[in-house]
Structures are given as C-alpha cells and as structure tokens.
Design a protein around this motif. Structure first.
Motif, short mmCIF file in Angstrom:
data_model
loop_
_atom_site.label_atom_id
_atom_site.label_comp_id
_atom_site.label_asym_id
_atom_site.label_seq_id
_atom_site.Cartn_x
_atom_site.Cartn_y
_atom_site.Cartn_z
N GLU A 269 0.85 -1.18 0.00
CA GLU A 269 0.00 0.00 0.00
C GLU A 269 0.89 1.24 0.00
N GLU A 270 0.53 2.23 -0.80
CA GLU A 270 1.28 3.47 -0.88
C GLU A 270 0.37 4.65 -0.53
N PRO A 271 0.22 4.94 0.78
CA PRO A 271 -0.66 6.03 1.20
C PRO A 271 -0.06 7.40 0.89
N PRO A 272 -0.92 8.40 0.64
CA PRO A 272 -0.43 9.74 0.31
C PRO A 272 0.13 10.47 1.54
N LEU A 273 1.08 11.36 1.28
CA LEU A 273 1.67 12.18 2.34
C LEU A 273 1.66 13.65 1.91
N CYS A 274 1.45 14.55 2.89
CA CYS A 274 1.52 15.98 2.60
C CYS A 274 3.00 16.37 2.46
N ALA A 275 3.27 17.57 2.02
CA ALA A 275 4.64 18.02 1.78
C ALA A 275 5.48 17.99 3.06
N CYS A 276 4.91 18.44 4.15
CA CYS A 276 5.65 18.49 5.42
C CYS A 276 6.04 17.08 5.89
N CYS A 277 5.09 16.17 5.89
CA CYS A 277 5.35 14.80 6.36
C CYS A 277 6.26 14.04 5.39
N ALA A 278 6.08 14.24 4.09
CA ALA A 278 6.92 13.57 3.11
C ALA A 278 8.38 14.00 3.29
N THR A 279 8.60 15.29 3.54
CA THR A 279 9.96 15.80 3.76
C THR A 279 10.53 15.24 5.05
N ALA A 280 9.76 15.29 6.13
CA ALA A 280 10.24 14.81 7.43
C ALA A 280 10.58 13.32 7.39
N ILE A 281 9.72 12.52 6.78
CA ILE A 281 9.96 11.07 6.70
C ILE A 281 11.15 10.78 5.81
N GLY A 282 11.25 11.49 4.70
CA GLY A 282 12.38 11.28 3.79
C GLY A 282 13.72 11.63 4.43
N ILE A 283 13.79 12.75 5.15
CA ILE A 283 15.04 13.16 5.81
C ILE A 283 15.38 12.20 6.94
N THR A 284 14.39 11.76 7.70
CA THR A 284 14.62 10.80 8.78
C THR A 284 15.17 9.48 8.23
N ALA A 285 14.60 9.01 7.12
CA ALA A 285 15.09 7.77 6.51
C ALA A 285 16.51 7.94 5.99
N LEU A 286 16.80 9.10 5.39
CA LEU A 286 18.15 9.37 4.88
C LEU A 286 19.17 9.42 6.02
N GLN A 287 18.80 10.03 7.15
CA GLN A 287 19.70 10.08 8.31
C GLN A 287 19.95 8.68 8.87
N ALA A 288 18.89 7.87 8.97
CA ALA A 288 19.04 6.51 9.49
C ALA A 288 19.94 5.70 8.58
N TRP A 289 19.81 5.88 7.28
CA TRP A 289 20.64 5.15 6.32
C TRP A 289 22.09 5.61 6.42
N SER A 290 22.30 6.92 6.59
CA SER A 290 23.63 7.48 6.71
C SER A 290 24.32 6.95 7.97
N ILE A 291 23.60 6.87 9.08
CA ILE A 291 24.17 6.35 10.32
C ILE A 291 24.56 4.88 10.16
N GLU A 292 23.71 4.10 9.49
CA GLU A 292 24.02 2.69 9.25
C GLU A 292 25.27 2.54 8.42
N GLU A 293 25.45 3.39 7.41
CA GLU A 293 26.64 3.33 6.55
C GLU A 293 27.90 3.65 7.33
N GLU A 294 27.84 4.61 8.27
CA GLU A 294 29.00 5.00 9.06
C GLU A 294 29.39 3.91 10.05
N GLU A 295 28.39 3.22 10.62
CA GLU A 295 28.65 2.19 11.63
C GLU A 295 29.10 0.88 11.00
N GLY A 296 28.81 0.69 9.78
CA GLY A 296 29.28 -0.49 9.08
C GLY A 296 28.28 -1.53 8.97
#
Length: 99
Positions: A72-99
């Motif tokens: 399922e791909e539910p819709p997101l408003c601009a604010c939530c889409a940005t917040a979720i996208g940045i949070t996911a990018l930060q989590a991915w970046s932290i995982e890459e740094e930790e190995g």
C-alpha cells in the motif's frame, strides 16, 4: 400560434424525467459511488491533514498474508513527506557509518 404548435413547443422545451426501477444492489453501489465521489478527499496518512491537489509523496506499507504480499502506498503531505524522507536518509547514513 395555434394550440397544436404551442403544445409542441412546450413539449420540446420541457425535459421529461424517466424513472426506471433497478435492483437494490445496483442502487446501493450507485449511491456509494456518488457518496465517495463527493466525500473523497485526499488526507495525509501521517498527520491526517487534507491534501489539496496532488500528494507531495507516498509512504510504503508492505506485509505478507499467507503466500500473498500486499503493498500500500498512502499519500503524504509536503511536510510529512519531507520529514519522513530526511529521517530515513539520516538513518541510512548512520548505518553506513557504523558499518
């Protein structure tokens, strides 16, 4: 103008409504579709705010039920889409740094 022409003129300009009986299932489906079209408004899945126009992004839910994979791909408003996208990018970046 003769009486015949006046009657003919009145008959042409006045639309006639025709009532046709349909079964209850078809009637219920028709009413549900009309109600959905009127009340269907796009809402953000994260904050439940009304989205005007197109959604700024979409979330993604994936789950398995037996052998079937549902998505399922539910819709997101601009604010939530940005917040979720940045949070996911930060989590991915932290995982890459930790190995």
């Amino acid at each position: 103008m003769t009486a015949r022409n006046a009657a003919k003129s009145a008959a042409v300009s006045t639309p006639r409504l025709v009532a046709i009986a349909i079964d209850a299932v078809a009637d219920a489906a028709l009413r549900a579709r009309e109600a959905e079209a009127v009340t269907h408004e796009l809402r953000c899945d994260a904050c439940d705010e009304v989205i005007e126009g197109e959604a700024a992004g979409h979330g993604l839910y994936v789950w398995v039920r037996g052998d079937e994979v549902r998505r399922e791909e539910p819709p997101l408003c601009a604010c939530c889409a940005t917040a979720i996208g940045i949070t996911a990018l930060q989590a991915w970046s932290i995982e890459e740094e930790e190995g």
